[in-house]
Design a protein around this motif. Structure first.
Motif, PDB file in Angstrom:
ATOM      1  N   GLU A 194      36.696  37.225  49.306  1.00 36.55           N
ATOM      2  CA  GLU A 194      37.215  38.215  48.371  1.00 36.55           C
ATOM      3  C   GLU A 194      37.859  39.373  49.119  1.00 36.55           C
ATOM      4  OE1 GLU A 194      34.473  38.698  44.678  1.00 36.55           O
ATOM      5  OE2 GLU A 194      33.144  38.529  46.415  1.00 36.55           O
ATOM      6  N   ASP A 195      38.722  40.107  48.400  1.00 38.75           N
ATOM      7  CA  ASP A 195      39.371  41.298  48.953  1.00 38.75           C
ATOM      8  C   ASP A 195      38.681  42.527  48.372  1.00 38.75           C
ATOM      9  OD1 ASP A 195      40.968  43.369  49.758  1.00 38.75           O
ATOM     10  OD2 ASP A 195      42.849  42.509  49.021  1.00 38.75           O
ATOM     11  N   GLU A 198      40.822  44.860  46.196  1.00 39.10           N
ATOM     12  CA  GLU A 198      41.022  44.442  44.805  1.00 39.10           C
ATOM     13  C   GLU A 198      39.798  44.743  43.952  1.00 39.10           C
ATOM     14  OE1 GLU A 198      42.127  40.374  44.604  1.00 39.10           O
ATOM     15  OE2 GLU A 198      44.020  40.637  45.711  1.00 39.10           O
ATOM     16  N   SER A 201      39.547  48.523  43.474  1.00 37.74           N
ATOM     17  CA  SER A 201      40.650  49.028  42.652  1.00 37.74           C
ATOM     18  C   SER A 201      40.424  48.705  41.181  1.00 37.74           C
ATOM     19  CB  SER A 201      41.975  48.427  43.125  1.00 37.74           C
ATOM     20  OG  SER A 201      42.276  48.841  44.449  1.00 37.74           O
ATOM     21  N   GLU A 202      39.925  47.504  40.900  1.00 38.53           N
ATOM     22  CA  GLU A 202      39.622  47.130  39.519  1.00 38.53           C
ATOM     23  C   GLU A 202      38.523  48.001  38.932  1.00 38.53           C
ATOM     24  OE1 GLU A 202      38.671  43.012  39.564  1.00 38.53           O
ATOM     25  OE2 GLU A 202      40.732  42.359  40.029  1.00 38.53           O
ATOM     26  N   ARG A 220      43.234  49.471  54.567  1.00 37.54           N
ATOM     27  CA  ARG A 220      42.617  48.893  53.371  1.00 37.54           C
ATOM     28  C   ARG A 220      41.576  49.829  52.779  1.00 37.54           C
ATOM     29  NH1 ARG A 220      40.354  43.328  55.020  1.00 37.54           N
ATOM     30  NH2 ARG A 220      40.176  43.011  52.766  1.00 37.54           N
TER      31      ARG A 220
END
Length: 322
Positions: A194-195, A198, A201-202, A220
């Motif tokens: 996973e990132d 992301e 941010s979600e 990042r």
């Protein structure tokens, strides 16, 4: 006295136990009979010749210990010979005795054994000073710590969760991810699959990030910050030189802070230790935080302990007993 000595800078095999002169407590210092010490990543760097002790600190490796007060230096009050203590050190922990500034000596938290207590000073002081004294993490904020299954990570998850933060963390195996969740992480991110940018941010971005990777994660981490977010860098496992997008920081009104603990002046370390005793130890005594110890082994197995640390498969702390 017995102490770990290094024949030269190099791999774990340069370490062995030998005899060295006993230390003496100077004015304002406490001499501790060491019962246990713990292995930190900084210890492996010192062994390799990359992280020399600050001026005035012992050449012997070891940044924390637990034990009993053996002798009080001139002017020391508040302690008695025989008291069970743990301590934050600038060096000298891998030895039978160590002299410590009195401000860095702390009582063993209620309910914690003397050997387990050796796993607490460095991680508690690191997390308290960086996440709360520097980044001012507040109840209800989102907090991301990288390497959640490590010594600092396991403490950071527990302390942030106990103080009401929403905790995110990264780890690299199902077992480590499960450990992080069991310690209070709301979201454990498999960095292999996973990132984390992301995911954060979600969720709305991280208000505080505690990072030990340095350059590799710099861009990042900034991308994962919320508006007004604070990134605190405490290590360089991913390199020391990276590119920083200042425009991204400006847009988010965010900040980046880099800190170390070992080289701080005694007065600053004393203030940190005071904060730990006041704010962290009660949570330990209440069972909201516990030391996470992967394994305990005798001091003579120090080379094996360093190899285990460098292999990276362990979770929590590695403790050496005397």
């Amino acid at each position: 006295m017995r102490a770990v000595v290094a024949t030269e800078a190099g791999g774990p095999d340069v370490l062995s136990v030998g005899e060295v002169d006993d230390p003496r407590p100077g004015p304002g210092e406490v001499l501790i009979d060491v019962v246990a010490t713990a292995v930190n990543r900084a210890d492996t760097l010192q062994r390799q010749g990359f992280y020399p002790p600050p001026p005035g600190a012992p050449d012997i490796i070891g940044l924390e210990c637990s034990g009993r007060v053996a002798e009080l230096g001139e002017g020391v009050e508040g302690w008695t010979v025989g008291d069970e203590v743990c301590a934050l050190l600038a060096g000298g922990g891998y030895a039978a005795r160590v002299a410590v500034p009195v401000g860095q000596v702390m009582p063993v938290p209620t309910g914690v054994g003397l050997v387990e207590a050796a796993a607490l000073p460095e991680v508690a002081a690191t997390v308290w000073s960086n996440v709360f004294m520097t980044a001012h993490l507040q109840k209800g904020e989102r907090f991301l710590v990288h390497g959640g299954a490590g010594g600092i990570g396991t403490m950071a998850i527990q302390l942030a969760a106990a103080r009401g933060a929403e905790v995110f963390t990264t780890a690299g195996s199902p077992e480590k991810l499960e450990l992080c969740r069991s310690l209070g992480a709301s979201r454990a991110i498999d960095y292999r699959e996973e990132d984390f940018v992301e995911v954060l941010s979600e969720a709305g971005g991280a208000d505080v990030i505690l990072d030990n990777m340095g350059a590799k994660y710099l861009g990042r981490n900034v991308a994962a910050l919320a508006t007004g977010g604070r990134l605190v860098i405490i290590g360089m496992q991913g390199g020391s030189k990276g590119e920083l997008d200042i425009n991204a920081l400006l847009r988010k009104r965010a900040s980046v802070t880099a800190t170390t603990l070992r080289a701080r002046p005694r007065a600053e370390k004393a203030a940190i230790c005071c904060g730990v005793v006041e704010n962290v130890w009660p949570l330990v005594a209440a069972g909201a935080i516990r030391p996470i110890v992967e394994t305990t082994m005798p001091l003579e197995d120090v080379a094996r302990a360093h190899q285990l640390m460098e292999d990276g498969a362990h979770a929590g702390k590695i403790v050496l007993t005397l």
